[in-house]
Motif scaffolding. Structure first.
Motif, mmCIF file in Angstrom:
data_model
loop_
_atom_site.group_PDB
_atom_site.id
_atom_site.type_symbol
_atom_site.label_atom_id
_atom_site.label_comp_id
_atom_site.label_asym_id
_atom_site.label_seq_id
_atom_site.Cartn_x
_atom_site.Cartn_y
_atom_site.Cartn_z
ATOM 1 N N ASN A 1 -26.481 19.567 -30.505
ATOM 2 C CA ASN A 1 -26.431 18.497 -29.167
ATOM 3 C C ASN A 1 -25.410 18.632 -28.389
ATOM 4 N N ILE A 2 -25.787 18.449 -27.035
ATOM 5 C CA ILE A 2 -24.763 18.860 -26.075
ATOM 6 C C ILE A 2 -23.753 17.730 -25.895
ATOM 7 N N ARG A 3 -24.218 16.406 -26.209
ATOM 8 C CA ARG A 3 -23.180 15.328 -26.169
ATOM 9 C C ARG A 3 -21.959 15.560 -27.407
ATOM 10 N N GLN A 4 -22.522 16.103 -28.452
ATOM 11 C CA GLN A 4 -21.579 16.131 -29.741
ATOM 12 C C GLN A 4 -20.631 17.246 -29.423
ATOM 13 N N SER A 5 -20.962 18.182 -28.372
ATOM 14 C CA SER A 5 -19.951 19.228 -28.048
ATOM 15 C C SER A 5 -18.812 18.609 -26.859
ATOM 16 N N GLY A 6 -18.986 17.423 -26.628
ATOM 17 C CA GLY A 6 -18.011 17.024 -25.600
ATOM 18 C C GLY A 6 -18.446 16.802 -24.430
ATOM 19 N N TYR A 7 -19.537 17.102 -24.060
ATOM 20 C CA TYR A 7 -20.038 16.898 -22.591
ATOM 21 C C TYR A 7 -20.827 15.440 -22.429
ATOM 22 N N THR A 8 -19.863 14.398 -22.221
ATOM 23 C CA THR A 8 -20.368 12.913 -22.154
ATOM 24 C C THR A 8 -19.808 12.597 -20.926
ATOM 25 N N THR A 9 -20.252 11.499 -20.389
ATOM 26 C CA THR A 9 -19.831 10.634 -19.197
ATOM 27 C C THR A 9 -18.444 10.266 -19.300
ATOM 28 N N GLU A 10 -17.756 9.870 -20.505
ATOM 29 C CA GLU A 10 -16.519 9.602 -20.529
ATOM 30 C C GLU A 10 -15.387 10.822 -20.273
ATOM 31 N N ASN A 11 -16.128 12.094 -20.380
ATOM 32 C CA ASN A 11 -15.176 13.449 -20.081
ATOM 33 C C ASN A 11 -15.578 13.912 -18.672
#
Length: 172
Positions: A1-11
Motif C-alpha cells: 500500500n502506498i500510504r504505508q510506504s510513507g506517501y501520505t498528505t501529512e508528508n
C-alpha cells in the motif's frame, strides 16, 4: 500500500484513488456502472415478486391436491419439499435456457464488430469495436443469483401451502 510506504498528505504528498487520478471520464463510467447495477437489482426484485405471485397462484390452484395429500398422510415438510423441488426444477431449466441464450446473444454481438464513436460506450463495452464476454465465473454468479431469487420467491407460497388443512381443501 502506498500510504504505508510513507506517501501520505501529512508528508506533503497528494494521494488519490485511481478514479480521481484518471479524471472525470473514469468517474462517469463508474457512476454509470453503479446506475446499471442498481437497475439490475430493481429488475431482480421485480422478477422475485413475479415468481412469488405465480407460485402463489399455483398453490391456490392446487389447494385440493395439497389437502388430499395431507389427508393421505403427507407431512407439512413433505409438502414443502415437493413445492420447493418443483420450483427449483423450473428455475434450473429457465436459468440454463436463459444463460445459454444470453451467451449466444453475447457471442453474436461480439462477432458483429459494431464500432461506435461515443467514448463512454467504448469504455463501458470494452473498446472498439464493442464486444462482450461470458466467463464461467459470470455464469456461476448468475446461476447462484437465480437460485437465491428462487429461495426468496418461494417463501410466501410455501407459507400459504402449509396453511391449507385437509378439511379446507375437501370443502373447496
Amino acid at each position: 500500500n502506498i500510504r504505508q510506504s510513507g506517501y501520505t498528505t501529512e508528508n506533503g504528498y497528494l494521494v488519490r484513488n485511481w478514479r480521481q487520478s484518471a479524471g472525470g471520464t473514469a468517474q462517469l463510467v463508474w457512476y454509470l456502472r453503479i446506475f446499471f447495477n442498481v437497475g439490475l437489482l430493481f429488475v431482480s426484485f421485480g422478477a422475485a415478486v413475479i415468481a412469488a405471485n405465480s407460485l402463489v397462484l399455483s398453490v391456490l390452484e392446487r389447494t385440493q391436491e395439497i389437502g388430499t395429500l395431507r389427508a393421505l398422510g403427507a407431512t407439512r415438510s413433505r409438502i414443502a419439499a415437493m413445492i420447493t423441488v418443483e420450483t427449483f426444477l423450473v428455475v434450473l431449466g429457465a436459468a440454463v435456457v436463459g444463460l445459454a441464450a444470453g451467451g449466444v446473444a453475447t457471442e453474436l454481438f461480439s462477432k458483429a464488430s459494431i464500432v461506435v464513436d461515443n467514448q463512454y460506450l467504448r469504455i463501458l463495452f470494452g473498446g472498439r469495436p464493442l464486444y462482450g464476454s461470458v466467463t464461467p465465473r459470470l455464469l456461476l454468479e448468475l446461476f447462484l443469483a437465480a437460485l437465491t431469487l428462487t429461495l426468496v420467491a418461494v417463501i410466501y407460497p410455501l407459507k400459504r401451502a402449509l396453511e391449507i388443512s385437509p378439511r379446507e381443501a375437501m370443502n373447496g
